[in-house]
Design a protein around this motif. Structure first.
Motif, PDB file in Angstrom:
ATOM      1  N   LEU A 135       0.823  -1.207   0.000  1.00 30.38           N
ATOM      2  CA  LEU A 135       0.000   0.000   0.000  1.00 30.38           C
ATOM      3  C   LEU A 135       0.858   1.257   0.000  1.00 30.38           C
ATOM      4  O   LEU A 135       0.510   2.253  -0.631  1.00 30.38           O
ATOM      5  CB  LEU A 135      -0.960  -0.016   1.189  1.00 30.38           C
ATOM      6  N   ASP A 136       1.994   1.209   0.678  1.00 35.49           N
ATOM      7  CA  ASP A 136       2.903   2.354   0.695  1.00 35.49           C
ATOM      8  C   ASP A 136       3.448   2.641  -0.708  1.00 35.49           C
ATOM      9  O   ASP A 136       3.546   3.804  -1.114  1.00 35.49           O
ATOM     10  CB  ASP A 136       4.049   2.122   1.676  1.00 35.49           C
ATOM     11  N   LYS A 184       0.769   4.245  -2.650  1.00 34.61           N
ATOM     12  CA  LYS A 184       0.614   5.638  -2.198  1.00 34.61           C
ATOM     13  C   LYS A 184       1.719   6.519  -2.787  1.00 34.61           C
ATOM     14  O   LYS A 184       1.451   7.623  -3.268  1.00 34.61           O
ATOM     15  CB  LYS A 184       0.645   5.694  -0.672  1.00 34.61           C
ATOM     16  N   GLN A 185       2.962   6.042  -2.758  1.00 33.36           N
ATOM     17  CA  GLN A 185       4.080   6.800  -3.328  1.00 33.36           C
ATOM     18  C   GLN A 185       3.856   7.071  -4.818  1.00 33.36           C
ATOM     19  O   GLN A 185       4.227   8.125  -5.330  1.00 33.36           O
ATOM     20  CB  GLN A 185       5.392   6.040  -3.154  1.00 33.36           C
ATOM     21  N   ILE A 224      -3.187   5.564  -4.836  1.00 31.70           N
ATOM     22  CA  ILE A 224      -4.155   5.545  -3.742  1.00 31.70           C
ATOM     23  C   ILE A 224      -3.869   6.716  -2.802  1.00 31.70           C
ATOM     24  O   ILE A 224      -2.759   7.237  -2.768  1.00 31.70           O
ATOM     25  CB  ILE A 224      -4.149   4.222  -2.928  1.00 31.70           C
ATOM     26  N   THR A 225      -4.895   7.092  -2.070  1.00 29.07           N
ATOM     27  CA  THR A 225      -4.720   8.053  -0.986  1.00 29.07           C
ATOM     28  C   THR A 225      -4.962   7.298   0.317  1.00 29.07           C
ATOM     29  O   THR A 225      -5.716   6.321   0.340  1.00 29.07           O
ATOM     30  CB  THR A 225      -5.711   9.230  -1.101  1.00 29.07           C
ATOM     31  N   VAL A 226      -4.304   7.733   1.362  1.00 28.58           N
ATOM     32  CA  VAL A 226      -4.457   7.097   2.667  1.00 28.58           C
ATOM     33  C   VAL A 226      -4.922   8.154   3.651  1.00 28.58           C
ATOM     34  O   VAL A 226      -4.354   9.244   3.722  1.00 28.58           O
ATOM     35  CB  VAL A 226      -3.137   6.444   3.150  1.00 28.58           C
ATOM     36  N   ARG A 227      -5.947   7.799   4.382  1.00 26.36           N
ATOM     37  CA  ARG A 227      -6.572   8.719   5.333  1.00 26.36           C
ATOM     38  C   ARG A 227      -6.660   8.019   6.685  1.00 26.36           C
ATOM     39  O   ARG A 227      -7.087   6.877   6.762  1.00 26.36           O
ATOM     40  CB  ARG A 227      -7.965   8.982   4.785  1.00 26.36           C
ATOM     41  N   SER A 237      -6.132   3.200   9.296  1.00 26.02           N
ATOM     42  CA  SER A 237      -5.824   3.918   8.055  1.00 26.02           C
ATOM     43  C   SER A 237      -6.695   3.337   6.945  1.00 26.02           C
ATOM     44  O   SER A 237      -6.849   2.117   6.845  1.00 26.02           O
ATOM     45  CB  SER A 237      -4.355   3.751   7.683  1.00 26.02           C
ATOM     46  N   CYS A 242      -7.742   3.345   2.737  1.00 28.10           N
ATOM     47  CA  CYS A 242      -7.187   3.549   1.405  1.00 28.10           C
ATOM     48  C   CYS A 242      -8.297   3.711   0.378  1.00 28.10           C
ATOM     49  O   CYS A 242      -9.315   3.015   0.431  1.00 28.10           O
ATOM     50  CB  CYS A 242      -6.337   2.347   1.008  1.00 28.10           C
ATOM     51  N   ASP A 252      -7.156   6.578  -6.461  1.00 34.43           N
ATOM     52  CA  ASP A 252      -7.213   7.889  -7.108  1.00 34.43           C
ATOM     53  C   ASP A 252      -7.288   7.627  -8.607  1.00 34.43           C
ATOM     54  O   ASP A 252      -6.264   7.490  -9.283  1.00 34.43           O
ATOM     55  CB  ASP A 252      -5.998   8.741  -6.749  1.00 34.43           C
TER      56      ASP A 252
END
Length: 106
Positions: free
Chosen positions: A62-63, A66-67, A71-74, A80, A82, A85
Motif C-alpha cells: 500500500l505504501d 501511495k508513493q 491511492i490516498t491514505v486517510r 488507516s 485507502c 485515485d
C-alpha cells in the motif's frame, strides 16, 4: 509524478489486485462497519485480510501504491483507510499509451 515509482507499483500482481479490489469497494468491502468503504476508503486491515497476507506485507504494498499516487491514505482514530485515485491512474495509463505509441518519434 515519478513515473519509475508508478511503473514499479504496477509491476506487482499483488498491487494490481489491490487496485482491482479498491475499484469496487462496496462489492469487496461492503461489510466494513467502521466507515463507508466508498466514501471514506477501505481499512488497511481489511485489505490485508482480503489479500491473505500479513499486515506488514500489505502495508508495504500500500505504501508503494501511495508513493505512486494511485491511492490516498486517510487516518481515522487508530485505522488507516485507502481509496483509489482514478484520476492519477488514468493519467498514468494515458502517459503509458503515449510512450508506447507507434506514432511517437524516437
Amino acid at each position: 509524478m515519478d513515473r519509475s515509482t508508478q511503473i514499479k507499483a504496477m509491476a506487482s500482481e499483488v498491487r494490481m489486485q489491490v487496485l482491482r479490489l479498491l475499484a469496487e469497494p462496496k462489492e469487496h468491502f461492503g461489510h466494513q462497519w467502521s466507515a463507508d468503504a466508498v466514501e471514506f476508503g477501505v481499512c488497511m486491515t481489511m485489505i490485508a485480510a482480503e489479500l491473505g497476507v500479513a499486515q506488514p506485507t500489505a502495508s508495504r504494498h500500500l505504501d508503494i501504491l501511495k508513493q505512486a499516487g494511485f491511492i490516498t491514505v486517510r487516518k481515522h482514530q487508530k485505522w488507516s483507510y485507502c481509496k483509489r485515485d482514478d484520476e492519477v491512474i488514468i493519467n498514468y495509463l494515458d502517459w503509458l499509451q503515449n510512450e508506447l505509441s507507434l506514432q511517437r518519434k524516437i
